[in-house]
Design a protein around this motif. Structure first.
Motif, PDB file in Angstrom:
ATOM      1  N   LEU A 130       0.815  -1.222   0.000  1.00  0.00           N
ATOM      2  CA  LEU A 130       0.000   0.000   0.000  1.00  0.00           C
ATOM      3  C   LEU A 130       0.850   1.274   0.000  1.00  0.00           C
ATOM      4  O   LEU A 130       0.323   2.357   0.279  1.00  0.00           O
ATOM      5  N   ALA A 131       2.128   1.162  -0.322  1.00  0.00           N
ATOM      6  CA  ALA A 131       3.010   2.340  -0.256  1.00  0.00           C
ATOM      7  C   ALA A 131       2.461   3.495  -1.098  1.00  0.00           C
ATOM      8  O   ALA A 131       2.493   4.659  -0.665  1.00  0.00           O
ATOM      9  N   ASP A 132       1.911   3.182  -2.273  1.00  0.00           N
ATOM     10  CA  ASP A 132       1.418   4.248  -3.161  1.00  0.00           C
ATOM     11  C   ASP A 132       0.159   4.920  -2.619  1.00  0.00           C
ATOM     12  O   ASP A 132      -0.205   6.009  -3.067  1.00  0.00           O
ATOM     13  N   LEU A 133      -0.528   4.244  -1.702  1.00  0.00           N
ATOM     14  CA  LEU A 133      -1.791   4.789  -1.175  1.00  0.00           C
ATOM     15  C   LEU A 133      -1.656   5.204   0.286  1.00  0.00           C
ATOM     16  O   LEU A 133      -2.655   5.467   0.955  1.00  0.00           O
ATOM     17  N   ALA A 134      -0.424   5.295   0.762  1.00  0.00           N
ATOM     18  CA  ALA A 134      -0.185   5.502   2.199  1.00  0.00           C
ATOM     19  C   ALA A 134      -0.826   6.785   2.733  1.00  0.00           C
ATOM     20  O   ALA A 134      -1.214   6.841   3.897  1.00  0.00           O
ATOM     21  N   ASP A 135      -0.966   7.818   1.893  1.00  0.00           N
ATOM     22  CA  ASP A 135      -1.492   9.100   2.386  1.00  0.00           C
ATOM     23  C   ASP A 135      -2.999   9.241   2.195  1.00  0.00           C
ATOM     24  O   ASP A 135      -3.570  10.295   2.480  1.00  0.00           O
ATOM     25  N   THR A 145      -8.950 -13.068   4.100  1.00  0.00           N
ATOM     26  CA  THR A 145      -9.263 -12.917   2.670  1.00  0.00           C
ATOM     27  C   THR A 145     -10.753 -12.944   2.397  1.00  0.00           C
ATOM     28  O   THR A 145     -11.160 -12.975   1.247  1.00  0.00           O
ATOM     29  N   VAL A 146     -11.573 -12.919   3.470  1.00  0.00           N
ATOM     30  CA  VAL A 146     -13.021 -13.024   3.248  1.00  0.00           C
ATOM     31  C   VAL A 146     -13.526 -11.834   2.425  1.00  0.00           C
ATOM     32  O   VAL A 146     -13.135 -10.690   2.660  1.00  0.00           O
ATOM     33  N   GLY A 147     -14.322 -12.148   1.429  1.00  0.00           N
ATOM     34  CA  GLY A 147     -14.919 -11.103   0.588  1.00  0.00           C
ATOM     35  C   GLY A 147     -13.966 -10.431  -0.380  1.00  0.00           C
ATOM     36  O   GLY A 147     -14.331  -9.436  -1.005  1.00  0.00           O
ATOM     37  N   LEU A 148     -12.736 -10.942  -0.487  1.00  0.00           N
ATOM     38  CA  LEU A 148     -11.790 -10.299  -1.398  1.00  0.00           C
ATOM     39  C   LEU A 148     -11.782 -11.008  -2.754  1.00  0.00           C
ATOM     40  O   LEU A 148     -12.056 -12.197  -2.845  1.00  0.00           O
ATOM     41  N   ASP A 149     -11.444 -10.245  -3.789  1.00  0.00           N
ATOM     42  CA  ASP A 149     -11.374 -10.838  -5.124  1.00  0.00           C
ATOM     43  C   ASP A 149     -10.139 -11.750  -5.213  1.00  0.00           C
ATOM     44  O   ASP A 149      -9.215 -11.626  -4.405  1.00  0.00           O
ATOM     45  N   PRO A 150     -10.115 -12.648  -6.195  1.00  0.00           N
ATOM     46  CA  PRO A 150      -9.005 -13.615  -6.289  1.00  0.00           C
ATOM     47  C   PRO A 150      -7.630 -12.971  -6.408  1.00  0.00           C
ATOM     48  O   PRO A 150      -6.662 -13.491  -5.854  1.00  0.00           O
ATOM     49  N   GLY A 194     -12.473  -2.186  -0.342  1.00  0.00           N
ATOM     50  CA  GLY A 194     -12.567  -3.115   0.792  1.00  0.00           C
ATOM     51  C   GLY A 194     -11.281  -3.909   0.988  1.00  0.00           C
ATOM     52  O   GLY A 194     -10.802  -4.071   2.110  1.00  0.00           O
ATOM     53  N   GLY A 195     -10.731  -4.382  -0.118  1.00  0.00           N
ATOM     54  CA  GLY A 195      -9.502  -5.192  -0.044  1.00  0.00           C
ATOM     55  C   GLY A 195      -8.322  -4.361   0.430  1.00  0.00           C
ATOM     56  O   GLY A 195      -7.490  -4.834   1.228  1.00  0.00           O
ATOM     57  N   GLN A 196      -8.265  -3.111  -0.058  1.00  0.00           N
ATOM     58  CA  GLN A 196      -7.172  -2.223   0.372  1.00  0.00           C
ATOM     59  C   GLN A 196      -7.307  -1.900   1.865  1.00  0.00           C
ATOM     60  O   GLN A 196      -6.318  -1.858   2.591  1.00  0.00           O
ATOM     61  N   ALA A 197      -8.561  -1.702   2.308  1.00  0.00           N
ATOM     62  CA  ALA A 197      -8.775  -1.402   3.735  1.00  0.00           C
ATOM     63  C   ALA A 197      -8.362  -2.604   4.597  1.00  0.00           C
ATOM     64  O   ALA A 197      -7.761  -2.439   5.661  1.00  0.00           O
ATOM     65  N   ILE A 250      -2.464 -11.102  -0.877  1.00  0.00           N
ATOM     66  CA  ILE A 250      -2.362 -11.244   0.585  1.00  0.00           C
ATOM     67  C   ILE A 250      -1.576 -12.513   0.909  1.00  0.00           C
ATOM     68  O   ILE A 250      -0.685 -12.504   1.754  1.00  0.00           O
ATOM     69  N   TRP A 251      -1.887 -13.605   0.215  1.00  0.00           N
ATOM     70  CA  TRP A 251      -1.184 -14.861   0.508  1.00  0.00           C
ATOM     71  C   TRP A 251       0.305 -14.748   0.187  1.00  0.00           C
ATOM     72  O   TRP A 251       1.139 -15.322   0.894  1.00  0.00           O
ATOM     73  N   THR A 252       0.623 -14.002  -0.862  1.00  0.00           N
ATOM     74  CA  THR A 252       2.051 -13.800  -1.182  1.00  0.00           C
ATOM     75  C   THR A 252       2.730 -13.074  -0.027  1.00  0.00           C
ATOM     76  O   THR A 252       3.828 -13.449   0.398  1.00  0.00           O
TER      77      THR A 252
END
Ligand SMILES: Nc1ncnc2c1ncn2[C@@H]1O[C@H](COP(=O)(O)OP(=O)(O)OP(=O)(O)O)[C@@H](O)[C@H]1O
Length: 243
Positions: A124-129, A162-167, A137-140, A173-175
């Motif tokens: 999330l470095a690019d969205l840190a601010d 990972t509930v509710g997240l896209d593949p 939702g996935g980013q949150a 996240i798993w990586t």
């Protein structure tokens, strides 16, 4: 350090826990190796969250022994070595990702640099601010995960991360989780998604407050005589019910 001594990251012996006056964990025995990714699976209501709460030291245990990183989970010395991410996104929506992570860093006595490192780890470095309210939702969820990673805990307990997240986000996240395990972090990850079992080093299978099995993904398939994780899960859960 448990990684050095080969001591299990989590050890439970006869752990019994009641909630609302009813026993929900019926004498659990288990050992989890340090630096591994452990899946925690079982039908809804079987006691996964209760076990995780016990491990992170927020659930009273009726009887039995539970040690986490070689100590009692309620020992303050072990608390800051454990990260716990619940199903609810537990960050402040009006604050930026960086402000949230910095807040957690301050609570833990970690630095702002640790906060930035955790943000980078979850991508999330690019969205840190950006305020969390303006993330997907996935980013949150990843912002929540970053806060739990501040100070690099030795044990990370994740309730359905990972509930509710896209593949694609799930894969991401798993990586990240796998790379943490490679750095020696022990991860206990609950999931309802059976194909996620294959990503774990081993799987704890629970049913109605008991531990049915602790086995590798390959053993899970072999024991059920199938190549499909979902079928294997159903077979073992049904077998457990017939015992
Ligand atoms: N606050 C509570 N008070 C009383 N009983 C509770 C409480 N929280 C959970 N329980 C009960 O304890 C048992 C185990 O619940 P727990 O939340 O650990 O299950 P779970 O496996 O995490 O379920 P899910 O997959 O649906 O999240 C269930 O029977 C549940 O109804």
């Amino acid at each position: 350090m448990s990684e050095r001594t080969g001591e299990p990251a989590i050890r439970a012996k006869g752990v019994r826990v009641s909630r609302g006056g009813r026993e929900v964990l019926h004498g659990l025995d288990l050992e989890v190796a340090a630096g591994s990714v452990i899946g925690l699976m079982g039908p809804s209501g079987c006691g996964k969250t209760t076990l995780m709460r016990s491990i992170v030291g927020v659930q009273r245990i009726d009887s039995g022994e539970l040690t986490v990183l070689g100590r009692s989970p309620s020992d303050p010395a072990v608390r800051h070595e454990i990260g716990y991410v619940t199903q609810a996104v537990s960050v402040y929506g009006d604050l930026s990702v960086r402000a949230n992570a910095a807040y957690f860093a301050a609570l833990q006595g970690s630095s702002r640099a640790d906060a930035d490192e955790a943000i980078a780890t979850v991508g999330l470095a690019d969205l840190a601010d950006r305020p969390v309210d303006r993330l997907s939702g996935g980013q949150a969820s990843r912002a929540s995960l970053a806060c739990a990673l501040v100070g690099l805990p030795r044990l990370l307990v994740l309730d359905e991360p990972t509930v509710g997240l896209d593949p694609v986000t799930r894969e991401d996240i798993w990586t990240h989780l796998r790379s943490l395990a490679e750095q020696g972090v022990t991860l206990l990850v609950s999931s309802h998604v059976m194909d996620e079992a294959a990503r774990c080093d081993s799987v704890l299978l629970m049913r109605e407050g008991d531990l049915l099995a602790h086995l590798t993904p390959a053993e899970l398939l072999e024991r059920a005589g199938t190549t499909n994780a979902e079928d294997a899960f159903l077979t073992l859960i049904r077998e457990g019910g017939e015992r």
